[in-house]
Design an enzyme around this catalytic site. Structure first.
Site, short mmCIF file in Angstrom:
data_model
loop_
_atom_site.label_atom_id
_atom_site.label_comp_id
_atom_site.label_asym_id
_atom_site.label_seq_id
_atom_site.Cartn_x
_atom_site.Cartn_y
_atom_site.Cartn_z
CD GLU A 1 1.56 16.33 -16.96
OE1 GLU A 1 2.29 17.28 -17.32
OE2 GLU A 1 1.04 15.55 -17.75
CG ASP B 1 -5.59 17.77 -23.48
OD1 ASP B 1 -6.83 17.76 -23.34
OD2 ASP B 1 -5.04 17.98 -24.58
N GLY C 1 -5.12 12.92 -20.38
CA GLY C 1 -4.77 12.04 -19.27
C GLY C 1 -3.82 10.93 -19.66
CB THR D 1 1.16 12.46 -19.85
OG1 THR D 1 1.04 13.00 -21.17
CG2 THR D 1 2.59 12.52 -19.39
NE ARG E 1 9.07 23.76 -23.99
CZ ARG E 1 8.22 22.75 -23.83
NH1 ARG E 1 7.33 22.78 -22.87
NH2 ARG E 1 8.25 21.71 -24.63
P1 IMP Z 1 -2.27 14.47 -21.91
O1 IMP Z 1 -1.34 13.29 -21.96
O2 IMP Z 1 -3.21 14.51 -23.09
O3 IMP Z 1 -3.00 14.62 -20.60
O4 IMP Z 1 -1.41 15.75 -22.14
C1 IMP Z 1 -0.45 16.13 -21.23
C2 IMP Z 1 0.69 16.86 -21.87
O5 IMP Z 1 0.36 17.38 -23.15
C3 IMP Z 1 1.04 18.04 -21.01
O6 IMP Z 1 2.06 17.71 -20.10
C4 IMP Z 1 1.48 19.06 -22.01
O7 IMP Z 1 2.87 18.95 -22.24
C5 IMP Z 1 0.73 18.71 -23.27
N1 IMP Z 1 -0.49 19.55 -23.41
C6 IMP Z 1 -1.78 19.20 -23.22
N2 IMP Z 1 -2.61 20.22 -23.43
C7 IMP Z 1 -1.83 21.28 -23.74
C8 IMP Z 1 -2.10 22.67 -24.03
O8 IMP Z 1 -3.23 23.17 -24.05
N3 IMP Z 1 -1.00 23.44 -24.29
C9 IMP Z 1 0.27 22.97 -24.27
N4 IMP Z 1 0.56 21.69 -23.99
C10 IMP Z 1 -0.48 20.85 -23.73
MG MG Z 2 4.35 19.78 -23.91
#
Ligand code: IMP
Ligand code: MG
Length: 181
Positions: free
Chosen positions: A108, A112, A114, A116, A173
């Protein structure tokens, strides 16, 4: 601050550089070595990058893993165009590679909420890998994860981070460093 590589930084403010290209390079090199040490050289390893955010990280990481591995990708989308997680994870690309009895490492860019990880891991578990580990470059340490994260590059601040694969609405990116906006 390197703003000359991206003209578009002019209209969106990059607040600060959080991890320089050099700091990232050093840490990613260490992580590659740590992964190599964790498995015997005879292990059948599949490194699975979560697209798109992990594309730069995984490219650098695998070049520092000193043992034979294979690489594939998985695409899930959890964030739409904005900065707020929708909570839904959709698999847009599901690798054909067999995972059965192989050592799978899910890579990953950032953990953030979690969401995903918590949605993707059961899908991978179903494919009966010999082991399944998570490797992330950044971890905001706010998620309640049902799985431990084995390798973490950096504990990240709560800011919204961009660069080195991470985007805001698909921008930024390509930056060689990670900054907050
Ligand atoms: P989660 O599902 O909330 O844990 O988020 C995971 C996905 O959200 C990551 O793989 C990123 O693609 C995107 N993401 C989470 N936080 C950020 C950030 O601060 N900047 C850019 N993308 C983020
Ligand atoms: Mg993203």
């Amino acid at each position: 601050m390197n703003t000359t590589r991206d003209g578009r930084l002019g209209d969106r403010r990059l607040l600060r550089v959080v991890y320089s290209a050099e700091a990232i390079r050093r840490r990613v090199e260490e992580m590659g070595r740590e992964i190599g040490e964790a498995y015997g050289s005879g292990a059948d390893i599949l490194v699975l990058g979560l697209l798109k955010g992990s594309f730069i990280f995984i490219a650098d990481l695998v070049r520092h893993v000193p043992i034979p591995i294979q690489v594939d990708f998985l695409a899930a989308s959890s964030y739409g165009k904005g900065r707020v997680s929708s909570g839904d994870v959709e698999l847009v690309y599901n690798p054909k590679a067999s995972m059965e009895n192989r050592h799978v490492i899910l890579v990953e860019d950032i953990v953030d909420s979690g969401t995903t990880i918590n949605r993707v891991m059961p899908l991978l578990t179903e494919r009966r890998p010999a082991s399944l580990e998570i490797c992330t470059l950044l971890h905001k340490r706010v998620a309640e994860l049902e799985w431990p994260v084995r390798w973490v590059g950096f504990d990240a601040p709560g800011d919204f981070l961009v660069g080195y694969g991470l985007d805001f609405a698909e921008d930024f990116r390509h930056l060689p460093y990670i900054g907050s906006i």
